[in-house]
Scaffold this motif. Structure first.
Motif, short mmCIF file in Angstrom:
data_model
loop_
_atom_site.label_atom_id
_atom_site.label_comp_id
_atom_site.label_asym_id
_atom_site.label_seq_id
_atom_site.Cartn_x
_atom_site.Cartn_y
_atom_site.Cartn_z
N ILE A 96 -0.66 6.75 -6.81
CA ILE A 96 -1.90 7.42 -6.41
C ILE A 96 -2.12 8.80 -7.05
CG2 ILE A 96 -1.23 8.63 -4.28
CD1 ILE A 96 -3.64 7.04 -3.00
N TYR B 279 2.20 1.68 -3.37
CA TYR B 279 1.13 2.20 -4.23
C TYR B 279 1.06 3.73 -4.18
CZ TYR B 279 -3.42 3.12 -6.24
OH TYR B 279 -4.42 3.62 -7.02
N ASN B 280 1.60 4.34 -3.14
CA ASN B 280 1.61 5.80 -3.05
C ASN B 280 2.30 6.43 -4.26
OD1 ASN B 280 0.10 6.06 -0.73
ND2 ASN B 280 1.88 5.99 0.61
N LYS B 281 3.17 5.68 -4.92
CA LYS B 281 3.82 6.17 -6.16
C LYS B 281 2.82 6.24 -7.30
CE LYS B 281 8.32 4.27 -4.94
NZ LYS B 281 9.29 3.19 -5.16
N LYS C 131 0.84 -1.19 0.00
CA LYS C 131 0.00 0.00 0.00
C LYS C 131 0.88 1.25 0.00
CE LYS C 131 -3.99 2.17 2.05
NZ LYS C 131 -5.05 2.14 3.04
N ARG C 132 2.00 1.19 0.74
CA ARG C 132 2.96 2.31 0.71
C ARG C 132 3.58 2.45 -0.67
NH1 ARG C 132 4.70 1.14 6.28
NH2 ARG C 132 6.17 -0.32 5.42
#
Length: 108
Positions: free
Chosen positions: A21, A17-19, A14-15
Protein backbone atom coordinates in the motif's frame (compact mmCIF):
# COMPACT_ATOMS: atom_id res chain seq x y z
CA UNK A 1 -1.15 -23.66 -9.93
CA UNK A 2 -4.44 -22.06 -8.98
CA UNK A 3 -5.16 -21.57 -5.28
CA UNK A 4 -8.07 -23.69 -4.11
CA UNK A 5 -10.80 -21.59 -2.54
CA UNK A 6 -10.50 -23.26 0.86
CA UNK A 7 -6.76 -22.76 1.31
CA UNK A 8 -6.51 -18.99 0.85
CA UNK A 9 -8.15 -16.17 2.76
CA UNK A 10 -8.82 -12.87 0.97
CA UNK A 11 -9.42 -11.09 4.30
CA UNK A 12 -5.95 -12.10 5.47
CA UNK A 13 -4.75 -11.17 2.00
CA UNK A 14 -5.88 -7.63 2.63
CA UNK A 15 -3.45 -7.58 5.58
CA UNK A 16 -0.70 -8.96 3.33
CA UNK A 17 -1.55 -6.16 0.87
CA UNK A 18 -0.51 -3.65 3.55
CA UNK A 19 3.07 -4.39 2.38
CA UNK A 20 2.07 -3.00 -1.03
CA UNK A 21 0.00 0.00 0.00
CA UNK A 22 2.89 2.44 0.47
CA UNK A 23 3.61 2.31 -3.27
CA UNK A 24 0.45 0.95 -4.93
CA UNK A 25 -3.22 1.96 -4.92
CA UNK A 26 -6.14 -0.20 -6.01
CA UNK A 27 -8.13 2.71 -7.43
CA UNK A 28 -8.11 2.96 -11.23
CA UNK A 29 -5.66 5.56 -12.52
CA UNK A 30 -4.23 6.26 -9.05
CA UNK A 31 -0.52 5.83 -9.66
CA UNK A 32 1.84 6.38 -6.74
CA UNK A 33 5.52 5.39 -6.62
CA UNK A 34 4.24 2.24 -8.33
CA UNK A 35 1.38 1.88 -10.82
CA UNK A 36 -2.24 1.36 -9.82
CA UNK A 37 -3.06 -2.30 -9.22
CA UNK A 38 -6.69 -1.82 -10.30
CA UNK A 39 -7.80 -4.92 -12.28
CA UNK A 40 -4.25 -6.33 -12.00
CA UNK A 41 -5.18 -10.00 -12.52
CA UNK A 42 -4.84 -10.96 -16.16
CA UNK A 43 -3.67 -7.50 -17.21
CA UNK A 44 -0.67 -7.07 -19.50
CA UNK A 45 2.37 -5.87 -17.54
CA UNK A 46 3.34 -2.19 -18.00
CA UNK A 47 -0.11 -1.25 -19.33
CA UNK A 48 -1.17 1.37 -16.77
CA UNK A 49 -1.49 4.67 -18.65
CA UNK A 50 0.47 7.66 -17.36
CA UNK A 51 2.96 5.51 -15.43
CA UNK A 52 6.63 5.50 -16.39
CA UNK A 53 7.74 1.87 -16.28
CA UNK A 54 11.31 0.58 -16.34
CA UNK A 55 12.61 -0.72 -19.67
CA UNK A 56 12.74 -4.20 -18.12
CA UNK A 57 9.04 -4.06 -17.26
CA UNK A 58 8.01 -2.56 -20.62
CA UNK A 59 9.99 -5.18 -22.56
CA UNK A 60 9.03 -8.16 -20.40
CA UNK A 61 6.00 -9.26 -22.43
CA UNK A 62 4.51 -10.61 -19.19
CA UNK A 63 0.90 -10.82 -18.08
CA UNK A 64 -0.06 -10.40 -14.42
CA UNK A 65 -1.53 -13.84 -13.97
CA UNK A 66 -1.26 -15.86 -10.78
CA UNK A 67 1.88 -17.76 -11.82
CA UNK A 68 3.77 -14.63 -12.88
CA UNK A 69 2.72 -12.64 -9.80
CA UNK A 70 3.83 -15.46 -7.50
CA UNK A 71 7.29 -15.57 -9.09
CA UNK A 72 7.64 -11.79 -9.26
CA UNK A 73 6.39 -11.00 -5.76
CA UNK A 74 8.57 -13.68 -4.19
CA UNK A 75 11.74 -11.83 -5.25
CA UNK A 76 11.04 -9.04 -7.76
CA UNK A 77 14.62 -8.09 -8.64
CA UNK A 78 15.70 -11.71 -9.13
CA UNK A 79 12.67 -12.55 -11.30
CA UNK A 80 12.86 -9.42 -13.48
CA UNK A 81 16.33 -7.94 -13.64
CA UNK A 82 16.15 -4.18 -14.11
CA UNK A 83 12.80 -3.67 -12.40
CA UNK A 84 12.64 -0.53 -10.29
CA UNK A 85 10.46 -2.19 -7.68
CA UNK A 86 12.65 -2.23 -4.58
CA UNK A 87 10.36 -4.54 -2.61
CA UNK A 88 12.24 -7.37 -0.85
CA UNK A 89 9.56 -9.94 -1.62
CA UNK A 90 6.95 -12.11 0.08
CA UNK A 91 8.64 -15.08 1.69
CA UNK A 92 5.77 -17.02 3.33
CA UNK A 93 3.64 -19.19 1.03
CA UNK A 94 0.53 -18.56 3.16
CA UNK A 95 0.97 -14.77 2.85
CA UNK A 96 1.37 -15.17 -0.92
CA UNK A 97 -1.72 -17.41 -1.19
CA UNK A 98 -3.78 -14.90 0.79
CA UNK A 99 -2.46 -11.91 -1.18
CA UNK A 100 -3.24 -13.59 -4.52
CA UNK A 101 -6.76 -14.42 -3.26
CA UNK A 102 -7.22 -10.77 -2.25
CA UNK A 103 -5.93 -9.42 -5.58
CA UNK A 104 -8.29 -11.79 -7.43
CA UNK A 105 -11.19 -10.58 -5.32
CA UNK A 106 -10.50 -6.87 -5.79
CA UNK A 107 -9.62 -7.30 -9.47
CA UNK A 108 -13.15 -8.34 -10.40
Amino acid sequence: ADVTAGSADAKKGKRAYNKCIACHALKAGNNKVGPSLHSIMGRKVASEPKFKYSKAMKNSGLTSDEETLRKYLKKPRAFLRGTRMSFAGIKKKKDMDNLIAYLKKVSN
